[in-house]
Design an enzyme around this catalytic site. Structure first.
Site, PDB file in Angstrom:
ATOM      1  N   LYS A  15       0.716  -1.256   0.086  1.00  0.00           N
ATOM      2  CA  LYS A  15      -0.029  -0.043  -0.023  1.00  0.00           C
ATOM      3  C   LYS A  15       0.768   1.338  -0.090  1.00  0.00           C
ATOM      4  O   LYS A  15       0.506   2.412  -0.696  1.00  0.00           O
ATOM      5  CB  LYS A  15      -0.755  -0.061   1.127  1.00  0.00           C
ATOM      6  CG  LYS A  15      -2.035  -0.829   1.333  1.00  0.00           C
ATOM      7  CD  LYS A  15      -3.145  -0.538   2.405  1.00  0.00           C
ATOM      8  CE  LYS A  15      -2.559  -0.408   3.724  1.00  0.00           C
ATOM      9  NZ  LYS A  15      -1.702  -1.766   4.235  1.00  0.00           N
ATOM     10  N   LYS A  37      -1.735   9.543   6.232  1.00  0.00           N
ATOM     11  CA  LYS A  37      -2.031   7.924   6.925  1.00  0.00           C
ATOM     12  C   LYS A  37      -2.236   8.086   8.327  1.00  0.00           C
ATOM     13  O   LYS A  37      -1.164   8.721   8.987  1.00  0.00           O
ATOM     14  CB  LYS A  37      -0.724   7.142   6.691  1.00  0.00           C
ATOM     15  CG  LYS A  37      -0.877   5.753   7.247  1.00  0.00           C
ATOM     16  CD  LYS A  37       0.470   4.883   7.002  1.00  0.00           C
ATOM     17  CE  LYS A  37       0.201   3.480   7.954  1.00  0.00           C
ATOM     18  NZ  LYS A  37      -0.291   2.561   6.855  1.00  0.00           N
TER      19      LYS A  37
END
Length: 242
Positions: A15, A37
């Site tokens: 990812k 994130k």
């Protein structure tokens, strides 16, 4: 709001490389793209081995690691458990607040989740709950070989059942010697899920440079298809504001 939510079929699938590479490519194309994130376990945000630091390097965003990832913890556990064991309370409202702060600096954000969509994330939400709040189209990163058809189709079905749009799948870590099977898996995923596989990103062995990753993304991922999503989202947002 525009951008993508990058999720995966599992942890350690790629990812971060995909999110950072796509953001880097779009920034090269002139888009004011940021990366986010919300929660990271396994490394603190400033650790160069962690996801936040890698996102910063690959994307080239001019912000600090703790702005990319406001909540990080050293222990390698599911974020909710890691934060609980560290005595830290993080809610869905908290991470959405930081998301909105980043949107003051960037027109679009590429948001990386943690593991898969059903991972316990904040103390009151799974990863999918965060994705539902943002309503960004998903990019599902998956392994290229044995088991990936089942994992990928289930992930897509789960996302669709929760009303999310899946822009496409990227198979990450493809090796030349396995390409025949990878291509077969690609076709099967598309047939069973109705979602396009937008890229077969190569396996990067050992240390790799930002330039190598971005060039591979340009070569092996259908950037133009993803660019259509960004343009369409921007058009809808502009129309809605008028």
């Amino acid at each position: 709001m525009s951008g993508f939510f990058i999720t995966a079929t599992d942890t350690e699938v790629g990812k971060t490389v995909v999110a950072g590479a796509l953001a880097g490519v779009f920034r090269e194309l002139g888009y004011n793209i940021g990366v986010y994130k919300a929660l990271q376990s396994g490394h603190v945000a400033s650790n160069p081995e962690g996801d936040a630091a890698r996102l910063k390097v690959l994307s080239g965003v001019p912000i600090k690691e703790d702005e990319i990832c406001p909540y990080s913890i050293e222990e390698p556990l599911a974020p909710r458990l890691a934060m609980k064991r560290a005595g830290r309370a993080v809610t869905l409202k908290d991470i959405i607040h930081h998301y909105n702060e980043r949107l003051k600096e960037f027109n679009s954000l590429f948001v990386e989740g943690a593991g898969g969509l059903a991972v316990p994330y904040t103390e009151d939400a799974l990863v999918i709950d965060f994705a539902k709040e943002l309503q960004l189209p998903l990019i599902v990163v998956a392994r290229p070989t044995l088991g990936t058809v089942n994992h990928t189709v289930l992930t897509i079905a789960y996302a669709k059942a929760h009303g999310l749009t899946v822009a496409g799948v990227i198979l990450s870590g493809c090796k030349e010697c396995e390409m025949e099977r990878v291509q077969e898996n690609k076709v099967m995923i598309e047939e069973l899920s109705g979602v396009p596989v937008l890229g077969l990103l190569p396996f990067f062995e050992g240390e790799f440079t930002k330039e190598e990753v971005l060039e591979s993304a340009k070569e092996y991922i259908m950037i133009s298809k993803l660019e259509e999503f960004i343009r369409n989202e921007s058009t809808v947002a502009h129309t809605s504001s008028n």
